[in-house]
Write an enzyme that holds these catalytic residues in place. Structure first.
Site, PDB file in Angstrom:
ATOM      1  N   HIS A 115       0.990  -1.554   0.178  1.00 55.85           N
ATOM      2  CA  HIS A 115       0.055   0.127  -0.167  1.00 55.85           C
ATOM      3  C   HIS A 115       1.054   1.011  -0.246  1.00 55.85           C
ATOM      4  O   HIS A 115       2.013   0.662   0.587  1.00 55.85           O
ATOM      5  CB  HIS A 115       0.006   0.178   1.468  1.00 55.85           C
TER       6      HIS A 115
ATOM      7  N   ASP B   9       2.277   2.081   3.118  1.00 55.93           N
ATOM      8  CA  ASP B   9       2.967   0.789   3.523  1.00 55.93           C
ATOM      9  C   ASP B   9       5.317   1.052   3.295  1.00 55.93           C
ATOM     10  O   ASP B   9       5.529   1.010   3.872  1.00 55.93           O
ATOM     11  CB  ASP B   9       3.377  -0.867   3.038  1.00 55.93           C
TER      12      ASP B   9
HETATM   13  C1  XLS Z   1      -8.223  -6.665   0.149  1.00 59.64           C
HETATM   14  C2  XLS Z   1      -6.929  -6.598  -0.296  1.00 59.64           C
HETATM   15  C3  XLS Z   1      -6.224  -5.372  -0.227  1.00 59.64           C
HETATM   16  C4  XLS Z   1      -5.164  -4.798  -1.677  1.00 59.64           C
HETATM   17  C5  XLS Z   1      -4.636  -3.907  -1.961  1.00 59.64           C
HETATM   18  O1  XLS Z   1      -9.016  -7.330   0.583  1.00 59.64           O
HETATM   19  O2  XLS Z   1      -6.072  -7.456  -0.739  1.00 59.64           O
HETATM   20  O3  XLS Z   1      -4.678  -5.284   0.587  1.00 59.64           O
HETATM   21  O4  XLS Z   1      -4.727  -6.016  -2.196  1.00 59.64           O
HETATM   22  O5  XLS Z   1      -5.083  -3.149  -1.341  1.00 59.64           O
END
Ligand code: XLS
Ligand code: MG
Length: 347
Positions: A51, A54
């Site tokens: 993200h 992150d």
């Molecule tokens: C949520 C998602 C999220 C995405 C990235 O379920 O997996 O983590 O992969 O935003």
């Protein structure tokens, strides 16, 4: 594990978690993201899903130069650990401004926040040398249908996709559909919706999908068919393999842990399509069980990778001539028995 494999694996640092859930706080000590990078290679992973925050925690308070500086530090950390950033996703569900959605919020100033944040996310990705932006459209939807003009909302999502393609001429956008949670009904619930957006966009070659097994299951669909649909259109940017036990909260269980045959068919479809040969990752998005002791807790990741490789071995040892004979004879009873016995290791 003896299977030779050309697959590369990835996960996001949030997959190594402290065990908090909506009903309780952390059950394990906090383990900082920077220390997680050293764990990837020994666990058999080389890709890092991110993200935006992150990469740059607290990014909303940063100016462009600060964002680039921080992201460049992370780029060096990744290089030092032999890691590749797979994608960066704008976290558009935490800030107060995203309470009613991001690109589809009814508030013009909140929509502006979402767009500014998206541009920063792209800048961060580029500073990491990463060209893939994942859009998990978490809060784009409604709790009650009358709350928003859904037609307008779809137009706004498409306008944002086009604006992103225009903002950076090299990025790819991978839309990750999910039918519900945290909203009641999401606006882009399946890969079909994501691919319709792709073809409606100003450059469909740069708009693909990321399919998470659990998200497809929550939509009542088979993940392998969702993957096949994307692959048939050459639009599978990545996957989030995991598992889901029925229609309940998003569980992110170990790959194959709830339904081995559903997992087998995902690996079969990916393998048959040559997925991964152009550098695509086998991404995992898996939560550790809250009950697991220790710190950091990583067994769910190495175990799911191992299960993938075990299932791959099963895919690669299917007698395809026999399968063809059963298909030609339209004897799907015999085909099912053969597949089940193959999965169970029964002769
Ligand atoms: C949520 C998602 C999220 C995405 C990235 O379920 O997996 O983590 O992969 O935003
Ligand atoms: Mg996911």
């Amino acid at each position: 594990m003896s299977t030779p494999t050309n697959y590369r694996f990835s996960f996001g640092p949030w997959n190594i978690s402290e065990g908090a859930d909506p009903f309780g706080t952390e059950v394990r000590p906090v383990f900082p993201h920077e220390e997680k990078f050293a764990l990837y290679r020994p666990l058999g992973f080389e890709g890092v899903q991110f993200h935006d925050d992150d990469v740059v925690p607290g990014m909303d308070g940063f100016n462009p130069a600060q964002l680039t500086e921080k992201a460049t530090e992370v780029k060096t950390m990744l290089a030092n650990n032999g890691l590749t950033p797979e994608f960066v996703a704008p976290r558009l569900w935490f800030a107060e401004q995203t309470t009613d959605g991001a690109y589809t919020s009814n508030s013009a100033s909140d929509r502006q926040y979402a767009w500014d944040r998206t541009k920063k996310c792209i800048d961060i990705a580029r500073a990491l040398d990463c060209k893939a932006i994942v859009l998990w459209l978490s809060r784009e939807g409604t709790y009650i249908r009358e709350a928003k003009d859904a037609r307008l909302a779809y137009q706004r999502i498409l306008e944002t996709v086009n604006a992103m393609l225009d903002y950076d001429k090299e990025i790819e956008i991978w839309i990750e559909p999910k039918p519900n949670e945290p909203t009641d009904q999401a606006y882009v619930p399946t890969i079909g919706h994501a691919i319709a957006l792709s073809f409606a966009s100003s450059d469909h070659t740069r708009v693909k999908g990321l399919i998470e097994s659990a998200h497809a299951l929550l939509a009542g669909l088979d993940p392998s068919d969702e993957m096949a649909f994307a692959l048939a259109h050459d639009k599978l940017g990545s996957v989030h393999l995991n598992d889901q036990n029925g229609l309940k909260y998003d569980q992110d269980k170990n790959f194959g842990g709830a339904n081995l045959r559903v997992a087998f068919n995902q690996v079969r479809v990916l393998e048959e399509a040559g997925y991964g040969q152009r550098g695509e990752f086998i991404g995992l998005d898996i939560k550790a069980m809250r009950t697991q002791r220790g710190c950091p807790v990583t067994a769910h990741l190495s175990n799911s990778r191992e299960l993938f490789l075990n299932i791959l071995e099963k895919v690669r040892t299917v007698d395809n001539n026999l399968v063809q004979q059963f298909r030609d004879a339209r004897d799907y009873e015999a085909l099912e028995l053969y597949i089940m016995k193959h999965l169970m290791g029964v002769k």
